[in-house]
Design a protein around this motif. Structure first.
Motif, PDB file in Angstrom:
ATOM      1  N   PHE A  55      51.703   9.578 -78.391  1.00 47.23           N
ATOM      2  CA  PHE A  55      51.474   9.187 -77.003  1.00 47.23           C
ATOM      3  C   PHE A  55      52.774   9.420 -76.255  1.00 47.23           C
ATOM      4  O   PHE A  55      53.757   8.727 -76.496  1.00 47.23           O
ATOM      5  N   GLU A  57      54.794   9.299 -72.760  1.00 47.37           N
ATOM      6  CA  GLU A  57      54.821   8.879 -71.357  1.00 47.37           C
ATOM      7  C   GLU A  57      56.251   8.965 -70.861  1.00 47.37           C
ATOM      8  O   GLU A  57      57.199   8.674 -71.612  1.00 47.37           O
ATOM      9  N   ILE A  59      58.470   7.163 -69.633  1.00 47.43           N
ATOM     10  CA  ILE A  59      58.942   5.783 -69.487  1.00 47.43           C
ATOM     11  C   ILE A  59      60.217   5.745 -70.317  1.00 47.43           C
ATOM     12  O   ILE A  59      60.385   6.552 -71.232  1.00 47.43           O
ATOM     13  N   GLY A 252      49.349   6.649 -70.237  1.00 51.70           N
ATOM     14  CA  GLY A 252      50.225   5.666 -69.653  1.00 51.70           C
ATOM     15  C   GLY A 252      50.027   5.434 -68.141  1.00 51.70           C
ATOM     16  O   GLY A 252      49.373   6.159 -67.412  1.00 51.70           O
ATOM     17  N   CYS A 253      50.626   4.311 -67.764  1.00 54.67           N
ATOM     18  CA  CYS A 253      50.521   3.862 -66.367  1.00 54.67           C
ATOM     19  C   CYS A 253      51.062   4.882 -65.376  1.00 54.67           C
ATOM     20  O   CYS A 253      50.757   4.813 -64.186  1.00 54.67           O
ATOM     21  N   TRP A 283      58.250   3.511 -63.173  1.00 54.46           N
ATOM     22  CA  TRP A 283      58.980   2.527 -63.984  1.00 54.46           C
ATOM     23  C   TRP A 283      60.322   2.182 -63.372  1.00 54.46           C
ATOM     24  O   TRP A 283      61.014   1.276 -63.849  1.00 54.46           O
ATOM     25  N   ASN A 384      43.510   5.904 -67.060  1.00 54.36           N
ATOM     26  CA  ASN A 384      44.342   5.459 -68.188  1.00 54.36           C
ATOM     27  C   ASN A 384      43.820   4.146 -68.739  1.00 54.36           C
ATOM     28  O   ASN A 384      42.955   4.116 -69.596  1.00 54.36           O
ATOM     29  N   GLU A 385      44.336   3.067 -68.194  1.00 51.02           N
ATOM     30  CA  GLU A 385      44.022   1.750 -68.759  1.00 51.02           C
ATOM     31  C   GLU A 385      43.207   0.975 -67.735  1.00 51.02           C
ATOM     32  O   GLU A 385      43.564  -0.125 -67.350  1.00 51.02           O
ATOM     33  N   HIS A 442      43.417  -0.314 -76.465  1.00 47.89           N
ATOM     34  CA  HIS A 442      44.874  -0.537 -76.473  1.00 47.89           C
ATOM     35  C   HIS A 442      45.187  -1.867 -77.137  1.00 47.89           C
ATOM     36  O   HIS A 442      44.574  -2.877 -76.804  1.00 47.89           O
ATOM     37  N   TYR A 444      48.656  -4.017 -77.868  1.00 40.91           N
ATOM     38  CA  TYR A 444      50.043  -4.440 -77.999  1.00 40.91           C
ATOM     39  C   TYR A 444      49.942  -5.918 -78.347  1.00 40.91           C
ATOM     40  O   TYR A 444      49.684  -6.761 -77.486  1.00 40.91           O
ATOM     41  N   GLU A 471      46.711   3.353 -77.675  1.00 40.92           N
ATOM     42  CA  GLU A 471      48.048   2.788 -77.493  1.00 40.92           C
ATOM     43  C   GLU A 471      48.123   1.565 -78.367  1.00 40.92           C
ATOM     44  O   GLU A 471      47.373   0.603 -78.146  1.00 40.92           O
ATOM     45  N   ALA A 509      52.423   3.584 -79.156  1.00 35.60           N
ATOM     46  CA  ALA A 509      52.958   3.771 -77.804  1.00 35.60           C
ATOM     47  C   ALA A 509      54.017   2.717 -77.487  1.00 35.60           C
ATOM     48  O   ALA A 509      53.925   1.595 -77.959  1.00 35.60           O
ATOM     49  N   PRO A 510      54.999   3.104 -76.645  1.00 37.49           N
ATOM     50  CA  PRO A 510      55.324   4.458 -76.225  1.00 37.49           C
ATOM     51  C   PRO A 510      56.132   5.202 -77.297  1.00 37.49           C
ATOM     52  O   PRO A 510      56.592   4.606 -78.263  1.00 37.49           O
ATOM     53  N   TRP A 520      60.756  -0.578 -71.514  1.00 39.87           N
ATOM     54  CA  TRP A 520      59.771  -1.153 -72.449  1.00 39.87           C
ATOM     55  C   TRP A 520      60.497  -1.310 -73.779  1.00 39.87           C
ATOM     56  O   TRP A 520      61.064  -0.341 -74.298  1.00 39.87           O
TER      57      TRP A 520
HETATM   58  O1  AHR Z   1      52.984   2.113 -73.242  1.00 36.53           O
HETATM   59  C1  AHR Z   1      53.440   1.437 -72.127  1.00 36.53           C
HETATM   60  C2  AHR Z   1      52.323   1.076 -71.170  1.00 36.53           C
HETATM   61  O2  AHR Z   1      51.418   0.198 -71.778  1.00 36.53           O
HETATM   62  C3  AHR Z   1      51.464   2.212 -70.739  1.00 36.53           C
HETATM   63  O3  AHR Z   1      52.001   2.887 -69.688  1.00 36.53           O
HETATM   64  C4  AHR Z   1      50.193   1.544 -70.338  1.00 36.53           C
HETATM   65  O4  AHR Z   1      49.066   2.380 -70.493  1.00 36.53           O
HETATM   66  C5  AHR Z   1      50.146   0.302 -71.168  1.00 36.53           C
HETATM   67  O5  AHR Z   1      49.932  -0.804 -70.396  1.00 36.53           O
END
Ligand code: AHR
Length: 658
Positions: A55, A57, A59, A252-253, A283, A384-385, A442, A444, A471, A509-510, A520
């Motif tokens: 993934f 991005e 960022i 990603g965002c 970001w 994306n999300e 996703h 996290y 992600e 991710a990321p 991040w």
């Molecule tokens: O991976 C970081 C961010 O997490 C991504 O940009 C987004 O898709 C998710 O919220």
């Protein structure tokens, strides 16, 4: 006889050969409490060949300042503060001025440029660029300095280009000549005489007059696969070494933007780099505690380069496109449903850009960039999300338009930011009814969550859409990229492969983070201006991806198997049986393995192990491989053997068969 030596009796070592090959077997702490029965002759579901991907991005300085190795920050003077990253430099009584102008610019996408007026040159008047937290240069490395310029007195015009270290010593020098009154690209080569992570670049004018500059570039001559406008080799190689089945880009965002005006628009990222419109990176201001005011997107790394990188590393391209929605965590701005045409057209044109003949409108642009052959795009993401009814109001017409023109293109659709809950359930219900191709989940979540979800997909509906774990990353309380996180990811990853018939793709991710410019905190690969390292999570991903099976082999436990997670598979290209065993226990755990129906062709197996008692262990720039896989050969005289899983470990055993 002690329990340990009893267990060891069951390991058949192959005498002298064993020592020659340094054949090893981790010591068994105890008699095996469980038996793992693997039905080697009854292959089950096919595992997606692109289960493991990456993934990407922009960022954490992942693109500009990272994978995209341009050393000049704000090369086109298009940041909100057009002189950000630049400072005036006056030597030996020089008098002059720096200004930003937009009269007769290079092109409409790049409206600003630098105007230098030198009244009295002294020993040089000009400016210095600070780079991305400095500029990484190594001794003997060659760079191409280039710039678009025009001068009011071109016959006398000359520029001195200097690489300077933090002690103000010159570590590289070149001269630029050949100016004209019209915009023209000029270039020269400059070599660094020292290794320095924080160099800067000074441009000095030594004659009176005035001069316009734009697209100031200091680009390394060494790039991944020697591509022009190519990528930073060490970072690209770390990605290539994962052997990713696909690459998701550009996020990603970042796809969504804080507002729609700030969304990612692929069409502004192709063609000559001077024509790619720089915008503020979302970001830049996202986290006030990690504000990065100098974070912009030059799009030097744009869609052509993403496709090319995918091709270079054998990964399928997976672009994610905005579907008329800005980030729902920010403005949540929506494009009215009856005005979605532009978004849909961008998607249709992207397919043509990637796959169309060189005679088509967008295929011609790809060909003009040096790639007449198609890039073989097979899928892309719609949004994306995103979540909620607003997503489906847009997704439905979007998907309909794409599928009616390109029925074979697979669409990735969002299930929101959470792996469960109201929005997630709503999305899945909608997508099931719509017969969607792939649903992007996703997660996290804390390591404990990962451990609790190892069986998550065992009971997913096999007749509905497939899953893209698009992600994921285990986030410890202190947000560390440590072994605790990676071990939990390894456990969950066994569940993904075991359900390889429904989980088609997955990506951590990321991907990247600059140690001095991140937003991040938990990422797969870290780097500074010269060095880089993979986290323990990176090595877990690498072991899984580099040992991907073709079909799942049914595997069941008999006895106590607390803390052990296993997936067994065969691999048709090698004939190997691959066991991936995660032991989350604080003690070494013995396992008896029975491979029913296996006909081993070798009495040794390859063994790769990542293990540490210490869950807090991390890799770093100074100790990049502190926790990484250790390779050895293991004696396996028959398909019935014991294995001592080291405490807190991931073991990958490759057994060779006829
Ligand atoms: O991976 C970081 C961010 O997490 C991504 O940009 C987004 O898709 C998710 O919220």
């Amino acid at each position: 006889m002690s329990i340990i030596s009893k267990s060891l009796q069951r390991i058949v070592l192959v005498g002298a050969v064993a020592s020659a090959l340094s054949i090893s077997q981790p010591a068994l702490a105890d008699a095996p409490a469980a038996t793992l029965h693997v039905q080697a002759d009854k292959p089950g579901a096919a595992i997606s060949p692109i289960l493991d991907g990456v993934f990407f991005e922009d960022i954490n300085f992942a693109a500009d300042g990272g994978l995209y190795p341009e050393r000049i920050k704000n090369r086109s003077f298009e940041f909100t503060d057009p002189l950000m990253a630049w400072r005036k430099t006056e030597r030996g009584g020089a008098v002059g001025g720096l200004g930003i102008s937009d009269a007769s610019p290079l092109n409409a996408n790049n409206p600003h440029y630098l105007h230098i007026t030198v009244e009295s040159p002294g020993e040089g008047f000009g400016l210095t660029n600070e780079g991305y937290r400095g500029m990484g240069v190594t001794k003997g490395a060659k760079f191409t300095f280039s710039v678009y310029a025009r001068s009011d007195s071109p016959e006398n015009q000359k520029l001195a280009i200097e690489l300077i270290d933090p002690r103000n010593q010159k570590i590289g020098y070149a001269e630029l000549t050949g100016f004209t009154k019209e915009w023209k690209t000029l270039s020269c080569e400059i070599e660094s005489s020292a290794t320095e992570p924080r160099a800067c670049l000074t441009i000095l004018d030594k004659s009176p007059g005035s001069l316009d500059l734009d697209m100031v570039s200091l680009y390394p001559q060494e790039t991944f696969h020697n591509r022009a406008n190519g990528l930073r080799p060490d970072l690209a190689q770390l990605v290539a070494d994962l052997k990713p089945g696909f690459m998701r880009f550009p996020g990603g965002c970042i796809v969504e933007g804080r507002e729609l005006s700030n969304r990612y628009q692929w069409k502004t990222t192709i063609g000559d780099v001077s024509e790619r419109r720089t915008i503020m990176n979302r970001w830049n201001t996202e986290f006030m505690n990690r504000a990065t005011p100098d974070y912009f997107e030059s799009f030097g790394l744009g869609f052509f380069e993403y496709f090319q990188f995918c091709e270079d590393i054998g990964a399928k391209p997976l672009p994610i496109l905005n579907c008329g929605m800005a980030c729902q965590f920010n403005s949540g701005e929506l494009c009215p449903v009856d005005q979605l045409d532009q978004y849909i057209q961008d998607a249709l044109d992207l397919i043509e850009f990637a796959n169309g003949p060189a005679t088509s409108t967008w295929g011609a642009k790809r060909a003009a960039m040096g790639h007449p052959a198609p890039f073989n795009l097979t899928m892309f993401g719609v949004g994306n999300e995103q979540w909620g009814p607003q997503y489906f109001e847009r997704y439905i017409p979007f998907a309909k338009a794409i599928k009616s023109k390109y029925p074979d293109i697979q669409l990735v659709s969002g299930a929101g930011p959470d792996p469960d809950g109201k929005n997630f359930d709503f999305a899945w219900n909608q997508l099931r009814a719509l017969h969607a191709d792939l649903v992007d989940e996703h997660f996290y979540r804390p390591p404990e969550w990962f451990l609790s979800q190892v069986n998550r997909y065992d009971n997913y509906d096999r007749t509905g859409p497939k899953v893209f774990a698009g992600e994921f990353a285990a986030h410890t309380k202190r947000q560390r990229n440590n072994w605790e996180a990676a071990l939990a990811e390894a456990a969950l990853r066994t569940g993904l492969e075991r359900n390889g018939d429904i989980v088609k793709m997955s990506s951590y991710a990321p991907l990247f983070a600059h140690t001095e410019a991140w937003q991040w905190g938990v990422n797969l690969i870290w780097f500074d201006n010269l060095r880089s390292f993979g986290t323990p999570s990176y090595y877990v991903q690498k072991l899984f991806a580099n040992n991907l099976g073709t079909n799942v082999l049914p595997a069941t436990f008999d006895g106590a198997k607390d803390g052990l997670f296993v997936v067994a598979s065969n691999q048709s290209s090698t004939g190997d049986i691959i066991l991936k065993i995660v032991n989350t226990n604080a003690a070494a755990t013995s396992l008896h393995v029975n491979l029913a129906g296996a006909k081993l062709s070798s009495s040794t197996a390859n063994l790769d192990v990542i293990a540490s008692d210490d869950l807090a262990v991390e890799n770093s720039l100074d100790e990049p491989m502190k926790l990484s896989p250790k390779r050895s050969q293991m004696a396996v005289a028959s398909p019935d053997f014991d294995y001592g899983c080291p405490a807190r470990s991931l073991s990958v055993i490759r057994l060779h068969t006829h």
